[in-house]
Design a protein around this motif. Structure first.
Motif, PDB file in Angstrom:
ATOM      1  N   ASN A   1      75.357 -77.017 -67.902  1.00 35.45           N
ATOM      2  CA  ASN A   1      75.585 -75.617 -67.546  1.00 35.45           C
ATOM      3  C   ASN A   1      76.416 -75.498 -66.269  1.00 35.45           C
ATOM      4  OD1 ASN A   1      73.607 -76.444 -65.735  1.00 35.45           O
ATOM      5  ND2 ASN A   1      72.567 -74.478 -65.733  1.00 35.45           N
ATOM      6  N   ASN A   2      77.108 -76.563 -65.872  1.00 34.69           N
ATOM      7  CA  ASN A   2      77.894 -76.549 -64.639  1.00 34.69           C
ATOM      8  C   ASN A   2      78.959 -75.458 -64.623  1.00 34.69           C
ATOM      9  OD1 ASN A   2      76.464 -78.575 -63.437  1.00 34.69           O
ATOM     10  ND2 ASN A   2      77.913 -80.190 -63.954  1.00 34.69           N
TER      11      ASN A   2
ATOM     12  N   LEU B   1      80.678 -70.719 -61.866  1.00 37.59           N
ATOM     13  CA  LEU B   1      81.141 -69.342 -61.968  1.00 37.59           C
ATOM     14  C   LEU B   1      80.383 -68.438 -61.002  1.00 37.59           C
ATOM     15  CD1 LEU B   1      83.190 -67.668 -63.582  1.00 37.59           C
ATOM     16  CD2 LEU B   1      81.422 -67.325 -65.313  1.00 37.59           C
ATOM     17  N   ILE B   2      79.062 -68.589 -60.924  1.00 34.14           N
ATOM     18  CA  ILE B   2      78.289 -67.691 -60.060  1.00 34.14           C
ATOM     19  C   ILE B   2      78.123 -68.208 -58.628  1.00 34.14           C
ATOM     20  CG2 ILE B   2      77.044 -66.624 -61.971  1.00 34.14           C
ATOM     21  CD1 ILE B   2      74.609 -68.294 -61.164  1.00 34.14           C
ATOM     22  N   ASP B   3      78.280 -69.502 -58.418  1.00 34.63           N
ATOM     23  CA  ASP B   3      78.065 -70.069 -57.084  1.00 34.63           C
ATOM     24  C   ASP B   3      79.296 -70.008 -56.181  1.00 34.63           C
ATOM     25  OD1 ASP B   3      75.453 -70.648 -57.697  1.00 34.63           O
ATOM     26  OD2 ASP B   3      75.806 -72.773 -58.090  1.00 34.63           O
TER      27      ASP B   3
ATOM     28  N   TRP C   1      92.497 -68.895 -61.286  1.00 36.64           N
ATOM     29  CA  TRP C   1      91.571 -68.615 -60.194  1.00 36.64           C
ATOM     30  C   TRP C   1      91.047 -69.908 -59.590  1.00 36.64           C
ATOM     31  CZ3 TRP C   1      90.168 -63.497 -58.895  1.00 36.64           C
ATOM     32  CH2 TRP C   1      90.734 -62.526 -59.722  1.00 36.64           C
ATOM     33  N   ARG C   2      90.893 -69.901 -58.269  1.00 37.38           N
ATOM     34  CA  ARG C   2      90.311 -71.034 -57.553  1.00 37.38           C
ATOM     35  C   ARG C   2      89.173 -70.531 -56.679  1.00 37.38           C
ATOM     36  NH1 ARG C   2      95.547 -71.899 -53.749  1.00 37.38           N
ATOM     37  NH2 ARG C   2      95.367 -69.936 -52.609  1.00 37.38           N
ATOM     38  N   ALA C   3      88.269 -71.425 -56.367  1.00 37.12           N
ATOM     39  CA  ALA C   3      87.156 -71.071 -55.487  1.00 37.12           C
ATOM     40  C   ALA C   3      87.681 -70.898 -54.072  1.00 37.12           C
ATOM     41  CB  ALA C   3      86.082 -72.144 -55.530  1.00 37.12           C
ATOM     42  N   LYS C   4      87.215 -69.853 -53.401  1.00 36.21           N
ATOM     43  CA  LYS C   4      87.594 -69.660 -52.006  1.00 36.21           C
ATOM     44  C   LYS C   4      86.887 -70.709 -51.165  1.00 36.21           C
ATOM     45  CE  LYS C   4      88.565 -64.734 -51.786  1.00 36.21           C
ATOM     46  NZ  LYS C   4      88.191 -63.462 -51.149  1.00 36.21           N
TER      47      LYS C   4
ATOM     48  N   ARG D   1      74.135 -65.480 -65.870  1.00 37.85           N
ATOM     49  CA  ARG D   1      72.988 -65.862 -65.038  1.00 37.85           C
ATOM     50  C   ARG D   1      71.945 -66.598 -65.875  1.00 37.85           C
ATOM     51  NH1 ARG D   1      71.993 -66.916 -60.029  1.00 37.85           N
ATOM     52  NH2 ARG D   1      73.248 -65.149 -59.437  1.00 37.85           N
ATOM     53  N   GLY D   2      71.699 -66.152 -67.078  1.00 43.45           N
ATOM     54  CA  GLY D   2      70.728 -66.809 -67.944  1.00 43.45           C
ATOM     55  C   GLY D   2      71.113 -68.256 -68.254  1.00 43.45           C
TER      56      GLY D   2
END
Length: 92
Positions: free
Chosen positions: A18-19, A24-26, A41-44, A83-84
């Protein structure tokens, strides 16, 4: 030929997990022009990394607009699904 989108969606792209949903949410995501010349898109800040496709080091993970849109559903339904899956690997 390729689509022009380059990168992995999770830190373990060759393993079932589930990575993707955790990433996506972290992370907070920002749009940029990727190596293939397309918006992605990249993580800030410090991005999680994944192995490069041909085993030559590592690369930051990325998302497409379709992925990030799951976090921006005005009705909130897709956020519940994300989230689930993020909270329960067994749900996959």
């Amino acid at each position: 030929f390729t689509s022009g989108f380059e990168g992995a969606w999770s830190t373990t792209p060759t393993r079932w997990s589930n990575n993707y949903f955790r990433a996506l949410i972290d992370n907070e995501w920002e749009v940029h022009v990727g190596p293939g010349g397309h918006h992605q898109w990249r993580a800030k800040g410090a991005s999680p990394v994944a192995p490069k496709a041909h085993g030559e080091g590592q690369q930051p993970i990325m998302m497409l607009t379709s992925d990030v849109s799951l976090l921006n559903d005005p009705r909130g339904e897709y956020q519940k699904l994300v989230r689930g899956f993020a909270d329960s690997p067994g749900a996959l």
